[in-house]
Write an enzyme that holds these catalytic residues in place. Structure first.
Site, mmCIF file in Angstrom:
data_model
loop_
_atom_site.group_PDB
_atom_site.id
_atom_site.type_symbol
_atom_site.label_atom_id
_atom_site.label_comp_id
_atom_site.label_asym_id
_atom_site.label_seq_id
_atom_site.Cartn_x
_atom_site.Cartn_y
_atom_site.Cartn_z
ATOM 1 N N PHE A 38 0.653 -1.108 0.036
ATOM 2 C CA PHE A 38 -0.051 0.039 0.195
ATOM 3 C C PHE A 38 0.919 1.341 0.131
ATOM 4 C CE2 PHE A 38 -2.415 3.772 1.454
ATOM 5 C CZ PHE A 38 -3.483 3.636 0.893
ATOM 6 N N ASP B 265 9.195 3.367 2.266
ATOM 7 C CA ASP B 265 7.917 3.894 2.405
ATOM 8 C C ASP B 265 7.664 3.752 4.041
ATOM 9 O OD1 ASP B 265 5.682 4.861 2.790
ATOM 10 O OD2 ASP B 265 4.609 4.064 0.963
ATOM 11 N N LYS C 8 2.293 11.377 7.306
ATOM 12 C CA LYS C 8 1.332 10.939 8.395
ATOM 13 C C LYS C 8 1.738 11.934 9.559
ATOM 14 C CE LYS C 8 -1.147 7.239 6.638
ATOM 15 N NZ LYS C 8 -1.058 6.110 5.922
HETATM 16 C C1 LIG Z 1 -1.098 5.996 4.248
HETATM 17 C C2 LIG Z 1 -0.024 5.660 3.399
HETATM 18 C C3 LIG Z 1 0.441 6.282 2.233
HETATM 19 C C4 LIG Z 1 -0.530 7.281 1.755
HETATM 20 O O1 LIG Z 1 -0.554 8.575 2.381
HETATM 21 P P1 LIG Z 1 -1.704 9.555 1.983
HETATM 22 O O2 LIG Z 1 -1.276 10.832 2.955
HETATM 23 O O3 LIG Z 1 -3.133 8.956 2.641
HETATM 24 O O4 LIG Z 1 -1.811 9.826 0.811
HETATM 25 C C5 LIG Z 1 1.516 5.543 1.748
HETATM 26 N N1 LIG Z 1 2.183 4.818 1.987
HETATM 27 C C6 LIG Z 1 2.115 4.006 3.271
HETATM 28 C C7 LIG Z 1 2.764 2.718 3.682
HETATM 29 C C8 LIG Z 1 0.924 4.565 3.919
HETATM 30 O O5 LIG Z 1 0.455 3.989 5.051
#
Ligand SMILES: *Cc1c(COP(=O)(O)O)cnc(C)c1O
Length: 402
Positions: free
Chosen positions: A142, A227, A256
């Protein structure tokens, strides 16, 4: 459902696109680890907005920075300099151990930025043939919701109806260093992965995985792109999850909790030899690096360091996971996690995880299922041991009443 709750939900459902299926609770106030609904009920927030609330709701120092900056200047665009961006990026780079950072807003934008950086690095530095660059990604990933990103998702629903997709991505199994090595070609510019797959159901790779993918990518001159949007800033018990194995990626993607739960702030970090592929006009964002975001980001980082949130997550995560494992429920298939990112997998014969989340809500705990069978517990990292004990009592009841 209470009358007020019903009214607010009906209004939202009437006017919003139905791209979410929230629990039936309407929140009106948050403080620390607690939130209140429109009926006056109090809940312990065990989702933390998918780890965007590591510092808790409305942390006083973060709100103070927000309000102070809002009283001065909020947005300049990058057409002009502002007095906050340099200081924010300096702090971020020093804490994370990189030479440069590029600020964006949402996580998905930061991932897109990392993809652009890796591709351009590939063409300029690795001398990959024009338009041949490949990025290797993992099944069950994700990384966000843009068309490019969902194009390399392995989740049919994330993709269905949204094609055609961006080429140049190759999927391999997660937690499989050999598959990575086999997938690399002369055109491979990056390997993009999550240190723990959060949305994918809190999937923790084997010990040694981070070191192995670091060694393989280094040997083949491929960028390691981590990520850490969800795992970063203390969530797994280290500032960044790859620190569990002493690994530094080439591109670190954050978001985040960098916004301290009040404002979207994301970034990528890299050293000069990668970041210098960007020249004026290559990339940008109207809001990226705005002074309000930078003031908030600095305060969010200060709180993480001052309150030792990674250490807290490590200690309390071990405790919480240990206690969850002691709950002898026939419905539980597995308890897994790292730090305060914990998943409880429900056996399929006991149904989906969602009804468990609904029953937790009735007892004052807000948690959300991920990938149908998994309840994710990821409270703000400021949570106290007594609050975890309070939650455990209720989680125990819910898991044992099956
Ligand atoms: C939440 C998340 C994203 C996307 O972030 P958004 O601010 O919702 O665009 C990308 N990678 C990971 C691992 C995430 O948990």
């Amino acid at each position: 459902m209470g009358e007020l709750t019903k009214k607010y939900i009906e209004e939202a459902e009437r006017y919003s696109a139905h791209n979410y299926h929230p629990l039936d609770v309407v929140l009106v106030k948050g403080e620390g680890v607690w939130v209140w609904d429109v009926e006056g009920n109090k809940y312990l927030d065990m989702l933390s907005a998918y780890s965007a609330l590591n510092q808790g709701h409305r942390h006083p120092e973060i709100v103070k920075a927000l309000v102070e900056q809002a009283g001065r200047i909020t947005l300049t665009s990058r057409a002009f300099h502002n007095d906050k961006m340099g200081a924010f990026l300096k702090k971020l780079c020093e804490i994370a151990g990189f030479e440069k950072a590029l600020p964006m807003n949402t996580g998905a934008e930061a991932v897109e930025t990392a993809i652009k950086a890796a591709r351009k690095w590939g063409y300029l530095k690795k001398k990959v043939e024009k338009d041949k660059a490949e990025i290797i990604v993992c099944e069950n990933n994700f990384h966000g919701r843009t068309t490019t990103i969902v194009g390399f998702s392995s989740e049919p629903q994330y993709r269905y109806g949204f094609g055609p997709f961006t080429p140049g991505f190759k999927l391999i199994p997660y937690n499989d260093p050999k598959a990575l090595e086999d997938a690399i070609t002369e055109n491979t510019v990056g390997f993009l992965f999550e240190p723990v797959q959060g949305e994918g159901g809190v999937i923790v790779p084997d010990e040694g995985y981070y070191r192995k993918v670091r060694e393989i990518t280094r040997r083949h001159n491929v960028l390691l792109m981590a990520d850490e949007i969800q795992t970063g800033f203390g969530r797994t018990g280290r500032l960044f999850a790859l620190e569990h194995e002493g690994v530094k990626p080439d591109i670190l993607i954050v978001g985040k909790a960098l916004g301290g739960g009040v404002y979207p702030v994301s970034a990528i970090l890299a050293d000069n030899h990668i970041m210098d592929v960007f020249t004026p006009g290559d990339h940008g964002s109207t809001f990226g690096g705005n002074p309000l975001a930078c003031a908030v980001g600095m305060a969010a980082l200060d709180v993480l360091v001052k309150e030792k949130l990674p250490e807290r997550a490590q200690e309390l995560g071990e405790y919480f996971m240990g206690e969850l494992r002691k709950i002898n429920s026939p419905a539980v298939k597995e308890v897994r996690g790292k730090g305060l990112l914990i998943g409880v997998e429900i056996k399929e014969e006991y149904g989906d995880a969602r009804p468990f989340c609904e029953r937790l809500k009735e007892r004052g705990i807000l948690a959300k299922e991920t990938h149908k069978q998994v309840i994710r517990f990821a409270p703000p990292l400021i949570i106290k041991r007594e609050e975890i004990d309070w939650a455990l009592e209720r989680i125990r009841e819910v898991l044992l009443e099956v």
